[in-house]
Design a protein around this motif. Sequence first.
Motif, mmCIF file in Angstrom:
data_model
loop_
_atom_site.group_PDB
_atom_site.id
_atom_site.type_symbol
_atom_site.label_atom_id
_atom_site.label_comp_id
_atom_site.label_asym_id
_atom_site.label_seq_id
_atom_site.Cartn_x
_atom_site.Cartn_y
_atom_site.Cartn_z
ATOM 1 N N ALA A 205 0.760 -1.118 0.018
ATOM 2 C CA ALA A 205 0.036 0.012 0.021
ATOM 3 C C ALA A 205 0.878 1.343 0.023
ATOM 4 C CB ALA A 205 -1.066 0.077 1.185
ATOM 5 N N ALA A 206 0.376 2.304 -0.430
ATOM 6 C CA ALA A 206 0.872 3.393 -0.637
ATOM 7 C C ALA A 206 -0.122 4.730 -0.631
ATOM 8 C CB ALA A 206 1.995 3.673 -1.703
ATOM 9 N N ILE A 207 0.394 5.954 -0.606
ATOM 10 C CA ILE A 207 -0.711 7.268 -0.648
ATOM 11 C C ILE A 207 0.018 8.385 -1.453
ATOM 12 C CG2 ILE A 207 -1.972 8.913 0.687
ATOM 13 C CD1 ILE A 207 -1.675 7.267 3.294
ATOM 14 N N ARG A 208 -0.670 8.579 -2.466
ATOM 15 C CA ARG A 208 -0.268 9.577 -3.358
ATOM 16 C C ARG A 208 -0.990 10.901 -2.909
ATOM 17 N NH1 ARG A 208 -2.408 11.840 -8.862
ATOM 18 N NH2 ARG A 208 -4.128 10.561 -8.582
ATOM 19 N N LEU A 209 0.014 11.955 -2.729
ATOM 20 C CA LEU A 209 -0.629 13.431 -2.419
ATOM 21 C C LEU A 209 -0.996 14.075 -3.832
ATOM 22 C CD1 LEU A 209 2.145 14.490 0.141
ATOM 23 C CD2 LEU A 209 0.394 13.085 0.492
ATOM 24 N N VAL A 210 -2.187 13.955 -4.099
ATOM 25 C CA VAL A 210 -2.531 14.637 -5.440
ATOM 26 C C VAL A 210 -2.162 16.071 -6.043
ATOM 27 C CG1 VAL A 210 -4.664 14.685 -6.890
ATOM 28 C CG2 VAL A 210 -4.504 12.872 -5.145
ATOM 29 N N GLY A 211 -1.379 16.139 -6.885
ATOM 30 C CA GLY A 211 -1.347 17.418 -7.131
ATOM 31 C C GLY A 211 0.028 18.007 -6.500
ATOM 32 N N TYR A 212 0.606 17.414 -5.680
ATOM 33 C CA TYR A 212 1.902 17.753 -4.752
ATOM 34 C C TYR A 212 2.944 16.964 -5.473
ATOM 35 C CZ TYR A 212 -1.440 19.960 -1.623
ATOM 36 O OH TYR A 212 -2.528 20.880 -1.221
ATOM 37 N N ARG A 213 3.791 17.904 -5.865
ATOM 38 C CA ARG A 213 4.961 17.399 -6.669
ATOM 39 C C ARG A 213 5.872 16.607 -5.946
ATOM 40 N NH1 ARG A 213 5.336 18.062 -12.410
ATOM 41 N NH2 ARG A 213 3.757 19.765 -13.194
ATOM 42 N N TYR A 214 6.776 15.729 -6.294
ATOM 43 C CA TYR A 214 7.624 15.343 -5.599
ATOM 44 C C TYR A 214 8.562 16.084 -4.694
ATOM 45 C CZ TYR A 214 11.875 12.015 -4.387
ATOM 46 O OH TYR A 214 12.632 11.438 -3.540
ATOM 47 N N ASP A 215 9.223 17.056 -5.461
ATOM 48 C CA ASP A 215 10.024 18.212 -4.794
ATOM 49 C C ASP A 215 9.502 19.145 -4.207
ATOM 50 O OD1 ASP A 215 9.162 19.400 -7.115
ATOM 51 O OD2 ASP A 215 10.851 19.641 -8.007
ATOM 52 N N LYS A 244 9.476 8.414 0.962
ATOM 53 C CA LYS A 244 8.869 9.236 -0.096
ATOM 54 C C LYS A 244 9.264 8.649 -1.377
ATOM 55 C CE LYS A 244 10.377 13.629 -1.329
ATOM 56 N NZ LYS A 244 10.480 14.845 -1.488
ATOM 57 N N LEU A 245 8.207 8.324 -2.131
ATOM 58 C CA LEU A 245 8.474 7.837 -3.799
ATOM 59 C C LEU A 245 7.894 8.883 -4.627
ATOM 60 C CD1 LEU A 245 7.145 4.169 -3.278
ATOM 61 C CD2 LEU A 245 9.640 4.935 -2.922
ATOM 62 N N LYS A 246 8.333 8.817 -5.860
ATOM 63 C CA LYS A 246 7.852 9.705 -6.998
ATOM 64 C C LYS A 246 7.072 8.917 -7.885
ATOM 65 C CE LYS A 246 9.713 13.105 -10.268
ATOM 66 N NZ LYS A 246 10.773 13.794 -10.911
ATOM 67 N N SER A 247 5.830 9.498 -8.272
ATOM 68 C CA SER A 247 4.987 8.700 -8.993
ATOM 69 C C SER A 247 5.605 8.716 -10.536
ATOM 70 C CB SER A 247 3.470 9.341 -8.901
ATOM 71 O OG SER A 247 3.479 10.618 -9.553
ATOM 72 N N ILE A 248 5.012 7.842 -11.348
ATOM 73 C CA ILE A 248 5.168 7.594 -12.642
ATOM 74 C C ILE A 248 4.352 8.594 -13.441
ATOM 75 C CG2 ILE A 248 6.337 5.428 -12.387
ATOM 76 C CD1 ILE A 248 3.884 4.441 -13.663
ATOM 77 N N ASN A 249 3.318 9.073 -13.039
ATOM 78 C CA ASN A 249 2.497 9.899 -13.815
ATOM 79 C C ASN A 249 3.155 11.337 -14.358
ATOM 80 O OD1 ASN A 249 2.403 11.376 -11.258
ATOM 81 N ND2 ASN A 249 0.309 11.684 -11.221
ATOM 82 N N LEU A 250 2.586 12.247 -15.075
ATOM 83 C CA LEU A 250 3.304 13.146 -15.569
ATOM 84 C C LEU A 250 3.684 14.210 -14.609
ATOM 85 C CD1 LEU A 250 1.348 13.523 -19.093
ATOM 86 C CD2 LEU A 250 3.644 12.649 -18.743
ATOM 87 N N VAL A 255 4.463 10.332 -3.233
ATOM 88 C CA VAL A 255 4.024 9.280 -2.897
ATOM 89 C C VAL A 255 4.475 8.621 -1.587
ATOM 90 C CG1 VAL A 255 3.236 6.742 -3.270
ATOM 91 C CG2 VAL A 255 3.508 8.493 -4.999
ATOM 92 N N ILE A 256 3.635 8.479 -0.539
ATOM 93 C CA ILE A 256 4.147 7.702 0.904
ATOM 94 C C ILE A 256 4.210 6.064 0.787
ATOM 95 C CG2 ILE A 256 3.611 7.693 3.240
ATOM 96 C CD1 ILE A 256 1.993 10.158 3.174
ATOM 97 N N ASN A 257 5.450 5.823 0.999
ATOM 98 C CA ASN A 257 5.429 4.445 0.895
ATOM 99 C C ASN A 257 5.137 3.800 2.324
ATOM 100 O OD1 ASN A 257 6.282 1.793 0.488
ATOM 101 N ND2 ASN A 257 8.624 2.309 0.165
#
Length: 426
Positions: A205-215, A244-250, A255-257
């Motif tokens: 499981a993981a959680i994406r922070l929608v609209g918040y870029r990795y950096d 912290k991970l980086k999503s593969i979307n554009l 992403v919280i691991n």
Amino acid sequence: MRKNVFYSLLILAATATISSSCIRDKFQYYGYEDQLEGTFPVDQIEGSHPWTLTKSCSSFVNGRVADAAKVQIISGNPFSETGVEILAETKTTMSISKQLDYVVPNTLNRIYVAVLDEEGNYLRLAQGATNADNINLGDTAPTGTPNTVTPQRIFYCFEADYPNPGDWDYNDVVMSITKEPTDDENVVALKVRLDAVGYLSQIAAAIRLVGYRYDRVKITQDETSTFVREPNRERKFIKQSDVKLKSINLEGDAVINLFDDAHLAMFHLGSDGNVYRRYFNTIENANSSNNGATQTPTTVTYYLDFGDEYTARNFTLDELDPFIIVQYGQSGENFWEVHTHPYKLTEILFKYYNGAATSYNNGFSWALAIPYAKFRWTLEGEPIGMYKNTIVSGAYQEREHSFGEWILDRTKARDWYLYPADGGVY
């Protein structure tokens, strides 16, 4: 829980025509939609049903209150109600001029704004409509003894058999999340609690922070809590151990691991060195004969540092995309993500659709987000709610407040999660 009778046709079709690595490329399962409709516990899903039980709101709060230290938006009046939740919170001075974003259940049409001093005493309590443009605090202090208020909690409940039909009990993974302020106004604490695992195979499981870029956001974990009980064990689904991970979307969202193995996140290894796979907290009278076990939920705190007070203050739970990761088939590394319906077609850590996402763009959802801190998830194998040939049954079957009626019409029974049936929930 995996039900072979529900999806054997899909597995046979897949193995007879293509290898597991190509399943996503050539999605041509004739009869797939019919099978979903046949196994789903409700006769029909309303067209374009959003599968959402919350709405995002924003209100501007203003006033002048001596000794003010904190302002909250809360779900009810703590002087006359119990179970009141904190929907948004921020520090303040006596001159209050704050925009606050928050999330409420679709059924909630009014909120309260509370102003407190350093000791937590109520200085003001004003009522307003949800999403009110402006809420004036007035000049009258509340009287009496308030009940305890707690941070808003949202439950996330998953079916792990996606894209195949499941048993629709939505308890294969049950997790809940709260958002809380910290002493640093730039930082928000997310407390993630793994409540139940109703599956006998590995799930990540993981959680994406929608609209918040990795950096854009720094993510750290409270060192006193962890889902990773065996840090040296080889990871199978999410290979990286970084928090912290980086999503593969554009957009490259942060992403919280969370964890690579839900069972191990709740329980240590067995005496033989293997992961103890049981139905955790989904079976009454759990014992070895029914593969059940009772386990204390695990809570882990993550800190999100946005670098500025405004962003941290207005970050809401609606900007989270919690998802689970499952293995498609019995071998290989063909991993699928299971998201709530608004994000069903996204690819965050794996390209499991391989350009064929529209083939899965149907009205079904394998995950639910439920805005109720006392939500009771279903027992193992119990459909969350059935509505077949006008007969209502399942774990949430109260007439005019049933899961099935909500699925048939999004404007009805929006409070179904408040009405569990005896013997149907944990």
